[in-house]
Design a protein around this motif. Structure first.
Motif, short mmCIF file in Angstrom:
data_model
loop_
_atom_site.label_atom_id
_atom_site.label_comp_id
_atom_site.label_asym_id
_atom_site.label_seq_id
_atom_site.Cartn_x
_atom_site.Cartn_y
_atom_site.Cartn_z
N VAL A 74 1.78 1.55 11.88
CA VAL A 74 2.28 1.75 10.51
C VAL A 74 2.10 3.21 10.13
N ASP A 75 2.65 3.58 8.97
CA ASP A 75 2.71 4.99 8.61
C ASP A 75 1.42 5.55 8.03
N GLY A 76 0.40 4.72 7.88
CA GLY A 76 -0.85 5.21 7.33
C GLY A 76 -1.50 4.13 6.50
N VAL A 77 -2.36 4.56 5.57
CA VAL A 77 -3.01 3.63 4.66
C VAL A 77 -2.10 3.44 3.45
N PHE A 78 -1.92 2.19 3.05
CA PHE A 78 -1.04 1.91 1.91
C PHE A 78 -1.85 1.46 0.70
N THR A 79 -1.25 1.58 -0.45
CA THR A 79 -1.94 1.18 -1.69
C THR A 79 -2.20 -0.33 -1.70
N ALA A 80 -1.45 -1.06 -0.90
CA ALA A 80 -1.71 -2.48 -0.66
C ALA A 80 -0.91 -2.85 0.58
N ASP A 81 -1.13 -4.04 1.09
CA ASP A 81 -0.38 -4.47 2.27
C ASP A 81 1.09 -4.63 1.89
N PRO A 82 1.98 -3.82 2.46
CA PRO A 82 3.40 -3.86 2.06
C PRO A 82 4.06 -5.22 2.34
N ARG A 83 3.46 -6.03 3.21
CA ARG A 83 4.04 -7.36 3.44
C ARG A 83 3.84 -8.25 2.23
N ILE A 84 2.82 -7.95 1.45
CA ILE A 84 2.55 -8.73 0.24
C ILE A 84 3.12 -8.02 -0.99
N VAL A 85 3.00 -6.70 -0.98
CA VAL A 85 3.44 -5.91 -2.14
C VAL A 85 4.52 -4.93 -1.67
N PRO A 86 5.78 -5.33 -1.72
CA PRO A 86 6.83 -4.44 -1.20
C PRO A 86 6.83 -3.04 -1.82
N PRO A 87 6.54 -2.88 -3.13
CA PRO A 87 6.54 -1.50 -3.65
C PRO A 87 5.25 -0.72 -3.36
N ALA A 88 4.43 -1.19 -2.45
CA ALA A 88 3.24 -0.41 -2.08
C ALA A 88 3.68 0.90 -1.44
N SER A 89 2.90 1.93 -1.62
CA SER A 89 3.29 3.22 -1.04
C SER A 89 2.14 3.78 -0.20
N ARG A 90 2.48 4.71 0.63
CA ARG A 90 1.51 5.35 1.51
C ARG A 90 0.54 6.18 0.68
N VAL A 91 -0.74 6.11 1.01
CA VAL A 91 -1.74 6.96 0.37
C VAL A 91 -1.76 8.27 1.15
N HIS A 92 -1.61 9.37 0.44
CA HIS A 92 -1.52 10.64 1.16
C HIS A 92 -2.88 11.14 1.62
N LYS A 93 -3.87 11.00 0.75
CA LYS A 93 -5.21 11.46 1.10
C LYS A 93 -6.23 10.57 0.42
N ILE A 94 -7.30 10.30 1.11
CA ILE A 94 -8.31 9.39 0.57
C ILE A 94 -9.68 9.90 1.02
N SER A 95 -10.69 9.71 0.17
CA SER A 95 -12.02 10.19 0.54
C SER A 95 -12.66 9.22 1.52
N TYR A 96 -13.69 9.70 2.23
CA TYR A 96 -14.41 8.83 3.16
C TYR A 96 -14.96 7.60 2.43
N GLU A 97 -15.52 7.85 1.27
CA GLU A 97 -16.16 6.77 0.53
C GLU A 97 -15.15 5.69 0.14
N GLU A 98 -14.00 6.13 -0.35
CA GLU A 98 -12.96 5.16 -0.70
C GLU A 98 -12.47 4.42 0.54
N MET A 99 -12.29 5.15 1.62
CA MET A 99 -11.80 4.50 2.84
C MET A 99 -12.83 3.50 3.35
#
Lengths: 433, 433
Positions: free
Chosen positions: A176-201
């Protein structure tokens, strides 16, 4: 000249054609003059095939031998990848986890990396090779037995090697293209997260987002390794996991454009269907009883997640203690507690594997009150009951009925303005957490 | 208490059911109180499958990587066999060639064992384990790269380990009952050889009898390891390869009965279809030219077998030099010689891959004249022309047309009284060799 560790998962090297495609990609990068270390998983479903073979001869294969067996998978993929690279006119040498200096503890099947001594990898790079390293595996410090790191362990191999080698970046290639704001299979309008901190990840990974192995993120944070999660099927920028800026040499046009997106309060909504809830009903409300329950569980090496204690529904002098745990450990937990039933003095156990966990993760929570209220409001409007709650500084998790989980994820995603057509609209205010 | 090394080939562990059967057999032996080390080959055709995979990504895979790939085969079989043994309630641990201390030179794909340091195997035995060792593989002394010993190399692993461990016997389990006086598919009345000397077995192996890897016999002779070649599908005695008596603890009723058979003059008739004949036509009859031809060939690491030099059919001042070599090396030999054509000054090359080699082996030749005459007589009566001849003290080899080879083998087998219904009838006499 920089050094990059690139990790390719099993789906990226599923067959000979995919291996050749990956080889081409590696070589294209190598052609720019940079050093490359590649960490590779077993081809496609071959690990599952080996597990099936083991089960054909033994219902409970000895862990040492299972590790020996499973490590054959990466041995095959790494050698074949090295061949495919050589066939493109570049030098490549493959190394097992042991040869690459991945030293672990003795826990077969879920070993932890203790040390990485990549002398042979450095020599191979020094001689102009692309080094190919088997993911998922190592050698135990004392007994020198072959160990595996558990599912997803190749991510950890990659980050640990990147740390030990002082690599500039660790690239995790996936399907897949990266980490998404939610699983796109469940949430079609989910989008790719461009940058995320270690703690959040870390919180995302611990909350069921399967894109990165939890330990790999711990490793990346500890050693400050910038991780780039991206697709092996495209050239797009994926998701950067780092607390610092994106390394200058690795910025793409994408990266320069969307720094504005880095301000999101909520990074994403994760979900997890792999847990169950166990309730110990009628525990005598006496000091030490709750502790005893969790001693029994930890004695069986069961990790528990959320805990709730209530006045017992049956007897006001007693309490009910509920907790969530991996579904796979359910039988073991029940057996362990039943064996200690008299000693603890509880009434009975209630097991529920029809639960779902939703987690909202975002470092912005710390400074933005109202995030929790917003979630409860959204779930209530969607008629979803909350069964259990737990929070960290940057995460809120709730347990719902399993069949309502998808609805809950969609409601939360919308409530935090993460749906891609309205991604900048949200303002939090109000009642605090 | 004795120590036995048991080697099981790929056909004995072709699938999970076979692995379980072999495990049962090993455990039955272990139950008698003896120590057991098992050497195992890759399951069934899995080595060929891995080679096919390699060819899918690279027409000429680098030898180092091919060895890395192929060694995955034994890794799988040994771990699965250890699991199957554990499932029967016995302790078992598997070891790679490297872990078992099989140290080789650096020649990938056909490495030679330099040393065996089986410390880990001894520890495992000391802790009550059955030790399972990967055949066919080792680790190179200087570069610590993984190496393979070539086709059939597991036999050599077994014998080398038996020597290093001071084992009482090395049992080689295969899919036939032992060494036969000729290939029973060609000669139905061929019979099992009960006992054969190392020297005879060496000549048989070198002459195309595929039952034991040549180097394993060299190893057995050097260290005096009694080898018992037998079927993994029956409990029958097979063929003992030893210069001494059959070890007392391992004699069966069979062994006590047929010591009379050990007096055979001819042990067997071997054949080989894997060689070709190359003739260098019109070599100037000047000192050093022949030597130069063989220097060129050895420079390309081509082993030649039989050599014949004749006055040239084209020019009496020149000679034709013919030799046999492995068919697989044919193209390489032709290319190498063509490159040196001007320097050597020969006229042209003639290549013939439609030849067959028949060898008659027997220590009794030394003391019984007439063996050669007997062979020539038998072949002549069967209207088979002999193209080349070579002999050792205990072997006569002749080259015939490939299509006549089966007839030649049958004629020789009959002529030496080896057909099982007349196996004691023969008397040699006459003209000497």
């Amino acid at each position: 000249m920089s050094l990059v560790v690139q990790k390719f998962g099993g789906s990226s090297v599923a067959d000979a054609a995919s291996v050749k495609r990956v080889a081409k990609r590696i070589v294209e990068y190598r052609r720019t003059g940079h050093d490359v270390v590649v960490v590779v998983s077993a081809m496609g479903d071959s690990t599952d095939d080996l597990i099936d073979l083991a089960k054909d001869v033994s219902p409970v294969p000895p862990a040492r031998e299972l590790d020996m067996l499973l490590t054959a998978g990466e041995r095959i993929s790494m050698a074949v990848l090295a061949m495919a690279i050589a066939n493109l006119g570049f030098r490549a040498q493959s190394f097992t986890g042991s040869q690459a200096g991945v030293i672990t503890d003795e826990s077969h099947g879920r070993a932890r990396i203790i040390d990485v001594t990549p002398g042979r990898i450095q020599s191979a790079l020094g001689e102009g090779n692309i080094a190919i390293v088997a993911g998922f595996q190592g050698v135990s410090q004392n007994t020198k037995n072959i160990t595996t790191l558990g599912r997803g362990g190749s991510d950890t191999t990659a980050v640990a090697l990147a740390a030990a080698l002082g690599a500039d970046v660790c690239e995790i290639y996936t399907d897949v293209d990266g980490v998404f704001t939610a699983d796109p299979r469940i949430v079609p309008p989910a989008s790719r997260v461009h940058k995320i901190s270690y703690e959040e990840m870390l919180e995302m990974a611990a909350s069921g987002a399967k894109i990165l192995h939890l330990r790999s993120v711990e490793y990346a944070r500890r050693y400050g390794v910038p991780v780039h999660v991206r697709s092996s099927f495209s050239q797009h920028t994926g998701t950067w996991v780092t607390d610092g800026p994106i390394p200058a040499d690795f910025r793409t046009t994408d990266d320069k454009d969307d720094t504005s997106m880095e301000q999101a309060i909520i990074s994403g909504v994760a979900h997890d269907r792999s847990e169950a809830k166990l309730t110990v009903v009628g525990v005598p409300d006496v000091p030490g009883k709750a502790a005893r329950i969790f001693q029994v569980l930890s004695g069986h090496e069961i990790n528990i997640d959320m805990i709730v204690q209530n006045i017992s529904t049956r007897d006001p002098g007693r309490t009910d203690i509920s907790f969530t745990l991996p579904m796979d450990d359910g039988a073991k937990a029940i057996a362990g507690l039943e064996a200690a039933k008299e000693e603890i003095g509880f009434d009975h156990l209630r097991y529920d594997d029809q639960i779902g966990k939703l987690s909202v993760v975002g470092a912005g929570m710390r400074s933005h009150p109202g995030v929790t209220a917003n979630l409860f409001d959204a779930l209530s409007k969607a008629h979803i009951n909350i069964d259990m709650i737990s929070t960290s500084e940057i995460r809120i998790s709730v347990v719902t009925r399993a069949e309502l989980l998808d609805d809950a994820v969609r409601a939360a995603h919308t409530a935090y303005g993460l749906d891609s057509d309205e991604s900048e609209a949200i303002v939090y205010g109000g009642t605090g957490r």
